[in-house]
Design a protein around this motif. Structure first.
Motif, PDB file in Angstrom:
ATOM      1  N   ALA A  32       1.009  -1.040   0.001  1.00  0.00           N
ATOM      2  CA  ALA A  32       0.296  -0.005  -0.221  1.00  0.00           C
ATOM      3  C   ALA A  32       0.985   1.334   0.201  1.00  0.00           C
ATOM      4  CB  ALA A  32      -0.534  -0.288   1.250  1.00  0.00           C
ATOM      5  N   LEU A  33       2.205   1.452   0.920  1.00  0.00           N
ATOM      6  CA  LEU A  33       2.865   2.938   1.037  1.00  0.00           C
ATOM      7  C   LEU A  33       3.416   2.705  -0.577  1.00  0.00           C
ATOM      8  CD1 LEU A  33       4.008   1.755   4.561  1.00  0.00           C
ATOM      9  CD2 LEU A  33       2.341   3.729   3.340  1.00  0.00           C
ATOM     10  N   GLU A  34       3.486   1.411  -1.120  1.00  0.00           N
ATOM     11  CA  GLU A  34       4.773   1.114  -2.217  1.00  0.00           C
ATOM     12  C   GLU A  34       3.663   2.267  -3.779  1.00  0.00           C
ATOM     13  OE1 GLU A  34       6.378  -3.133  -3.496  1.00  0.00           O
ATOM     14  OE2 GLU A  34       7.634  -3.050  -1.835  1.00  0.00           O
ATOM     15  N   ALA A  35       2.627   1.960  -3.484  1.00  0.00           N
ATOM     16  CA  ALA A  35       1.551   2.392  -4.589  1.00  0.00           C
ATOM     17  C   ALA A  35       0.877   4.323  -4.569  1.00  0.00           C
ATOM     18  CB  ALA A  35       0.131   1.712  -4.059  1.00  0.00           C
ATOM     19  N   GLU A  36       1.920   4.146  -2.870  1.00  0.00           N
ATOM     20  CA  GLU A  36       1.247   5.781  -2.571  1.00  0.00           C
ATOM     21  C   GLU A  36      -0.279   6.060  -1.620  1.00  0.00           C
ATOM     22  OE1 GLU A  36       3.435   7.755  -2.924  1.00  0.00           O
ATOM     23  OE2 GLU A  36       5.193   6.949  -3.842  1.00  0.00           O
ATOM     24  N   HIS A  37      -0.263   5.475  -0.689  1.00  0.00           N
ATOM     25  CA  HIS A  37      -1.661   5.340   0.111  1.00  0.00           C
ATOM     26  C   HIS A  37      -0.801   5.680   0.783  1.00  0.00           C
ATOM     27  CE1 HIS A  37      -3.984   3.582  -3.386  1.00  0.00           C
ATOM     28  NE2 HIS A  37      -3.552   2.293  -2.974  1.00  0.00           N
ATOM     29  N   SER A  38      -2.054   6.388   1.918  1.00  0.00           N
ATOM     30  CA  SER A  38      -1.243   6.539   3.389  1.00  0.00           C
ATOM     31  C   SER A  38      -2.964   5.993   4.720  1.00  0.00           C
ATOM     32  CB  SER A  38      -2.119   8.108   3.906  1.00  0.00           C
ATOM     33  OG  SER A  38      -3.531   8.355   3.374  1.00  0.00           O
ATOM     34  N   LEU A  39      -1.946   5.469   5.607  1.00  0.00           N
ATOM     35  CA  LEU A  39      -2.081   4.078   6.790  1.00  0.00           C
ATOM     36  C   LEU A  39      -2.419   5.218   7.629  1.00  0.00           C
ATOM     37  CD1 LEU A  39      -0.445   1.249   5.125  1.00  0.00           C
ATOM     38  CD2 LEU A  39      -2.580   1.871   4.314  1.00  0.00           C
ATOM     39  N   THR A  40      -3.593   4.357   8.583  1.00  0.00           N
ATOM     40  CA  THR A  40      -3.934   3.938   9.822  1.00  0.00           C
ATOM     41  C   THR A  40      -3.702   2.636  10.251  1.00  0.00           C
ATOM     42  OG1 THR A  40      -5.001   6.443  10.040  1.00  0.00           O
ATOM     43  CG2 THR A  40      -5.274   5.388  12.245  1.00  0.00           C
ATOM     44  N   LEU A  41      -2.842   2.430  11.042  1.00  0.00           N
ATOM     45  CA  LEU A  41      -3.057   1.030  11.482  1.00  0.00           C
ATOM     46  C   LEU A  41      -4.003   0.831  13.230  1.00  0.00           C
ATOM     47  CD1 LEU A  41       0.642  -0.172  10.535  1.00  0.00           C
ATOM     48  CD2 LEU A  41      -1.724   0.711   9.742  1.00  0.00           C
ATOM     49  N   PHE A  42      -4.690   0.103  13.350  1.00  0.00           N
ATOM     50  CA  PHE A  42      -4.788   0.038  14.635  1.00  0.00           C
ATOM     51  C   PHE A  42      -4.329  -1.272  15.162  1.00  0.00           C
ATOM     52  CE2 PHE A  42      -9.708  -1.447  17.183  1.00  0.00           C
ATOM     53  CZ  PHE A  42      -8.812  -0.511  18.443  1.00  0.00           C
ATOM     54  N   VAL A  43      -3.524  -1.380  16.068  1.00  0.00           N
ATOM     55  CA  VAL A  43      -2.823  -2.514  17.060  1.00  0.00           C
ATOM     56  C   VAL A  43      -2.808  -2.323  18.271  1.00  0.00           C
ATOM     57  CG1 VAL A  43      -0.789  -1.482  14.564  1.00  0.00           C
ATOM     58  CG2 VAL A  43      -0.813  -1.095  16.736  1.00  0.00           C
ATOM     59  N   ARG A  44      -2.585  -3.661  18.638  1.00  0.00           N
ATOM     60  CA  ARG A  44      -2.675  -3.457  19.458  1.00  0.00           C
ATOM     61  C   ARG A  44      -1.082  -2.885  20.858  1.00  0.00           C
ATOM     62  NH1 ARG A  44      -6.485  -7.684  22.848  1.00  0.00           N
ATOM     63  NH2 ARG A  44      -7.499  -7.821  21.428  1.00  0.00           N
ATOM     64  N   ASN A  45      -0.201  -3.501  19.855  1.00  0.00           N
ATOM     65  CA  ASN A  45       1.126  -3.391  20.160  1.00  0.00           C
ATOM     66  C   ASN A  45       2.126  -2.306  19.241  1.00  0.00           C
ATOM     67  OD1 ASN A  45       3.839  -2.869  21.471  1.00  0.00           O
ATOM     68  ND2 ASN A  45       3.724  -5.419  22.374  1.00  0.00           N
ATOM     69  N   GLN A  46       1.918  -1.217  19.440  1.00  0.00           N
ATOM     70  CA  GLN A  46       2.727  -0.526  18.419  1.00  0.00           C
ATOM     71  C   GLN A  46       4.434  -0.882  17.857  1.00  0.00           C
ATOM     72  OE1 GLN A  46       2.079   3.565  19.119  1.00  0.00           O
ATOM     73  NE2 GLN A  46       3.562   3.399  20.794  1.00  0.00           N
ATOM     74  N   ARG A  47       5.209  -1.447  18.804  1.00  0.00           N
ATOM     75  CA  ARG A  47       6.433  -2.223  19.242  1.00  0.00           C
ATOM     76  C   ARG A  47       6.459  -2.860  18.117  1.00  0.00           C
ATOM     77  NH1 ARG A  47       7.724  -2.586  24.506  1.00  0.00           N
ATOM     78  NH2 ARG A  47       5.562  -4.030  25.002  1.00  0.00           N
ATOM     79  N   LYS A  48       5.258  -4.263  17.245  1.00  0.00           N
ATOM     80  CA  LYS A  48       5.128  -5.331  16.252  1.00  0.00           C
ATOM     81  C   LYS A  48       5.185  -4.378  14.812  1.00  0.00           C
ATOM     82  CE  LYS A  48       3.675  -8.603  19.679  1.00  0.00           C
ATOM     83  NZ  LYS A  48       2.369 -10.361  19.471  1.00  0.00           N
ATOM     84  N   VAL A  49       5.075  -3.280  15.017  1.00  0.00           N
ATOM     85  CA  VAL A  49       4.386  -3.153  13.482  1.00  0.00           C
ATOM     86  C   VAL A  49       6.262  -2.142  12.814  1.00  0.00           C
ATOM     87  CG1 VAL A  49       4.436  -0.471  12.152  1.00  0.00           C
ATOM     88  CG2 VAL A  49       2.583  -1.353  14.102  1.00  0.00           C
ATOM     89  N   PRO A  50       6.538  -2.786  12.100  1.00  0.00           N
ATOM     90  CA  PRO A  50       8.114  -2.790  11.782  1.00  0.00           C
ATOM     91  C   PRO A  50       8.696  -1.765  11.584  1.00  0.00           C
ATOM     92  CG  PRO A  50       6.760  -4.497   9.440  1.00  0.00           C
ATOM     93  CD  PRO A  50       5.493  -3.725  11.003  1.00  0.00           C
ATOM     94  N   ALA A  51      10.195  -1.419  11.402  1.00  0.00           N
ATOM     95  CA  ALA A  51      10.179   0.643  11.841  1.00  0.00           C
ATOM     96  C   ALA A  51      10.440   1.145  10.183  1.00  0.00           C
ATOM     97  CB  ALA A  51      11.678   0.457  12.022  1.00  0.00           C
ATOM     98  N   ARG A  52      10.068   0.502   9.412  1.00  0.00           N
ATOM     99  CA  ARG A  52       9.918   0.659   7.144  1.00  0.00           C
ATOM    100  C   ARG A  52       8.849   1.325   7.621  1.00  0.00           C
ATOM    101  NH1 ARG A  52       9.632  -4.721   7.450  1.00  0.00           N
ATOM    102  NH2 ARG A  52       7.677  -6.106   6.006  1.00  0.00           N
ATOM    103  N   VAL A  53       7.782   0.479   8.067  1.00  0.00           N
ATOM    104  CA  VAL A  53       6.223   0.760   8.023  1.00  0.00           C
ATOM    105  C   VAL A  53       6.016   2.293   9.466  1.00  0.00           C
ATOM    106  CG1 VAL A  53       4.135   0.540   8.088  1.00  0.00           C
ATOM    107  CG2 VAL A  53       5.344  -1.272   7.419  1.00  0.00           C
ATOM    108  N   ALA A  54       6.941   1.834  10.421  1.00  0.00           N
ATOM    109  CA  ALA A  54       5.887   3.148  11.717  1.00  0.00           C
ATOM    110  C   ALA A  54       7.095   4.253  11.084  1.00  0.00           C
ATOM    111  CB  ALA A  54       6.437   2.042  12.855  1.00  0.00           C
TER     112      ALA A  54
END
Length: 219
Positions: free
Chosen positions: A20-42
């Protein structure tokens, strides 16, 4: 396009965020633990992260105010699941999204949940009976059945445009062409790569070819 993603730290969700990021979309991530989001995404400036659970009313209100164009969920119950916490969470969150004009919903479903166009097939019946018979998987079965019933019951009058996409066995293979079909069609392979699911969902979020349908997707 701005997409609200639930289940972003899982295998499919992580791949989805990348494409989605490669396609130039923007994201809101609803997560239990934000530390599990890969750094490249976060660390991407187009990504907003909201940490919390489906049981937290204040968090759900915050999530609903993200002004996304679509909501995508790759969430599924764990082995040994008890009750219907995921379905209950959807019941709490989705009306809030609809009230904020987030009406395009794409939610992961199970082939055990049947549609009117499906054709009875032994392999799917066997899979369903197996899930019902095995204690640790029984809770998963009933939870995903409840998810299917709730999503497909959403009122047309509300303007909601849902798609319940069903998948069978998941692999770690490369992205490859996807067959979008019904159960028992003869084209309904039991397997699909996670990368293929992620790409199909992103394309469907934009193209809206399967609104208020429950397609089965496979490689």
């Amino acid at each position: 396009m701005h997409i609200l993603v639930f289940g972003a730290t899982g295998a499919i969700g992580s791949i989805f965020c990348d494409i989605a990021l490669e396609a130039e979309h923007s994201l809101t991530l609803f997560v239990r633990n934000q530390r599990k989001v890969p750094a490249r995404v976060a660390d991407d400036k187009r990504v907003t992260i909201i940490e919390g659970t489906l049981e937290d009313e204040e968090i759900l209100n915050n999530v609903s105010r993200c002004e996304a164009d679509a909501f995508v969920s790759f969430a599924g119950p764990p082995v040994g699941n008890k009750g219907t916490p995921l379905t209950d969470g959807y019941r709490a969150l989705i009306p809030k999204l609809i009230s904020r004009d987030i009406k395009r919903l794409l939610v992961l479903g199970t082939p055990s949940f049947k549609g009117s166009s499906d054709i009875p097939a032994f392999k799917w019946r066997l899979g369903e009976l197996t899930m019902k018979a095995l204690g640790p998987m029984r809770g998963q079965y009933w939870e995903m059945m409840a998810v299917g019933k709730y999503i497909t019951s959403l009122s047309v009058d509300s303007g909601v445009r849902w798609t319940l996409f069903r998948v069978g066995g998941l692999t770690n293979g490369k992205q490859s062409p996807v067959e979008t079909t019904v159960l028992g069609s003869g084209k309904d392979s039991m397997w699909i790569s996670r990368a293929s699911v992620a790409r199909w969902v992103l394309d469907e979020a934009v193209e809206e070819k399967w609104v208020r349908e429950i397609p089965y997707i496979c490689n």
